[in-house]
Motif scaffolding. Structure first.
Motif, PDB file in Angstrom:
ATOM      1  N   GLY A   1       0.812  -1.217   0.000  1.00 31.34           N
ATOM      2  CA  GLY A   1       0.000   0.000   0.000  1.00 31.34           C
ATOM      3  C   GLY A   1       0.840   1.260   0.000  1.00 31.34           C
ATOM      4  O   GLY A   1       0.356   2.331  -0.375  1.00 31.34           O
ATOM      5  N   HIS A   2       2.086   1.144   0.412  1.00 29.89           N
ATOM      6  CA  HIS A   2       2.964   2.323   0.475  1.00 29.89           C
ATOM      7  C   HIS A   2       4.068   2.257  -0.569  1.00 29.89           C
ATOM      8  O   HIS A   2       5.114   2.895  -0.424  1.00 29.89           O
TER       9      HIS A   2
ATOM     10  N   CYS B   1       0.329  10.787   1.235  1.00 28.93           N
ATOM     11  CA  CYS B   1      -0.263   9.635   1.921  1.00 28.93           C
ATOM     12  C   CYS B   1      -0.157   9.859   3.426  1.00 28.93           C
ATOM     13  O   CYS B   1       0.672  10.641   3.886  1.00 28.93           O
TER      14      CYS B   1
ATOM     15  N   CYS C   1       1.215   8.058   5.403  1.00 27.53           N
ATOM     16  CA  CYS C   1       2.551   7.622   5.842  1.00 27.53           C
ATOM     17  C   CYS C   1       3.584   8.730   5.679  1.00 27.53           C
ATOM     18  O   CYS C   1       4.711   8.606   6.138  1.00 27.53           O
TER      19      CYS C   1
ATOM     20  N   CYS D   1       1.404   7.035  -2.930  1.00 23.78           N
ATOM     21  CA  CYS D   1       1.332   5.617  -2.548  1.00 23.78           C
ATOM     22  C   CYS D   1       0.075   4.972  -3.149  1.00 23.78           C
ATOM     23  O   CYS D   1      -0.943   5.639  -3.362  1.00 23.78           O
TER      24      CYS D   1
HETATM   25 ZN   LIG Z   1       1.948   5.675   2.071  1.00 27.41          ZN
END
Ligand SMILES: [Zn+2]
Length: 400
Positions: free
Chosen positions: A242-243, A253, A255, A260
């Motif tokens: 997912g990243h 994102c 994160c 991402c």
């Molecule tokens: Zn991410």
């Protein structure tokens, strides 16, 4: 907390090995076990006798043999071991009581209280476990251990939730807290990784030595099985598909990175895009724009219903998401060369719609030699895949 001492005979590696081989085989005789393990037939006879005595194995009829006497076939007594498995997701806990055949005897789902804080999330987890243990007791069943699958980063060696972004946890010693409360051994893993393990043992990944299982929901993660073993990576972060970047100058994102996969193919990403379109006054012919529906009130289920009804806007948004999933999958497959890819998570209601679209992109982009044996399927354990996967953490150690 020690798990093997719960079932004393499994303290020794050879009984664990025999039990595991019998579980994995469709039907197996003592002679088959001697061949498979390289152990002396008399040793196998003794081990099988002890496992029969302990109630873990049973003789289940005669097998096939062209040469005279038919061998006795062995099978596992699935109701000999019971385990609690928990899926701790972004807004709820789903818990199951399962036997060694992954048959679900009990299931309890509880949502987190609104604006859940660390303690209230823990209380919800405790409540699900307490409910399942009391139902096990009512059935007269012993529970061997508890498996926990959490979203985010999990230190599976120590049972610590290193980071669970949806509930704001950092370094919460979940396994220790549960062991103190319930006096049972607890094992823990990231949710997508647990799902992959559960599928490898009980679902559509059985017998697949190199497996990739992708969980698509509010977030996107995956679990990687390499050479039959769950691969966690150097910092428990393997499989964070997912990243991975799918748009080099894409949106930020959660994160901290940009572009991402999660920013364009998660349920949250699709809902966000949908709300922008509807608020702009576009997509007026869509089912999702009918009546006086507030775009902010629309849920994932509303969008799934629209996809299943063939709604143009809903399908278009998920087509775009499926294309990005296909790109990320092709990249991951080029690196890992899995024999099979499984798709699970909250998107299961529309997985049959998504799969052909994902496949199309993967076929167009994956390295040529991988195309021939391309297998991309839904998970076999459905919406219980993560909770059963969590329980599998305990079975894996008991039979490991
Ligand atoms: Zn991410």
């Amino acid at each position: 907390m020690d798990l093997l001492s719960k079932i004393p005979i499994l303290n020794e590696p050879n009984p664990r090995l025999v039990l595991r081989l019998v579980r994995e085989a469709e039907s197996v005789s003592r002679a088959d076990l001697a061949r498979a393990t390289g152990l002396h037939p008399s040793t196998i006879t003794r081990l099988v006798a002890a496992l029969l005595e302990a109630g873990l194995l049973q003789e289940s009829g005669e097998g096939q043999n062209d040469l005279g006497r038919k061998p006795i076939v062995l099978s596992v007594v699935e109701d000999a071991i019971h385990v609690v498995g928990l899926a701790v997701e972004a807004g709820f806990v789903s818990g199951v009581l399962v036997n060694l055949g992954a048959r679900i005897l009990e299931r309890i789902d509880l949502p987190f209280p609104p604006a859940a804080e660390q303690d209230s999330v823990l209380e919800t987890i405790f409540a699900v476990v307490a409910g399942l243990l009391s139902r096990a007791q009512a059935r007269g069943l012993d529970v061997a251990g508890i498996g926990v699958a959490m979203h985010g980063t999990v230190d599976s060696a120590s049972g610590i939730s290193i980071f669970a972004p949806a509930i704001g946890w950092r370094n919460v010693a979940v396994a220790e807290l549960l062991e103190e409360r319930f006096g049972l051994p607890v094992r823990m893993e990231n949710n997508a990784k647990a799902m992959a393990l559960g599928e490898a043992w009980f679902g559509n990944g059985q017998g697949v030595r190199h497996l990739l299982a992708v969980k698509v929901g509010q977030a996107i993660g995956s679990g990687v099985i390499l050479n039959g073993e769950l691969f966690v990576g150097a910092n428990f972060s393997a499989g964070e598909i997912g990243h991975t970047t799918v748009i080099s100058d894409g949106m930020r994102c959660k994160c901290g990175n940009f572009g991402c996969l999660e920013t364009v193919a998660s349920i949250d990403a699709v809902l966000k895009k949908l709300r922008v379109i509807l608020k702009r006054g576009d997509g007026t012919s869509s089912l999702l724009a009918q009546g006086d529906l507030d775009p902010d009130e629309l849920t994932a289920d509303d969008v799934y219903q629209a996809v299943l009804a063939g709604d143009g806007l809903a399908c278009q948004l998920w087509d775009e998401a499926a294309a990005y999933l296909g790109v990320a999958l092709a990249n991951t497959m080029n690196i890992l060369n899995p024999a099979k890819v499984l798709i699970g998570g909250d998107i299961l209601p529309i997985v049959d719609y998504l799969l052909p679209r994902i496949r199309e992109v993967v076929v167009a982009r994956v390295f040529d030699p991988l195309k021939a044996a391309l297998q991309i399927e839904p998970v076999g354990l459905g919406e219980n895949a993560v909770a059963v996967g969590a329980a599998t953490l305990v079975f894996r150690e008991l039979l490991g």
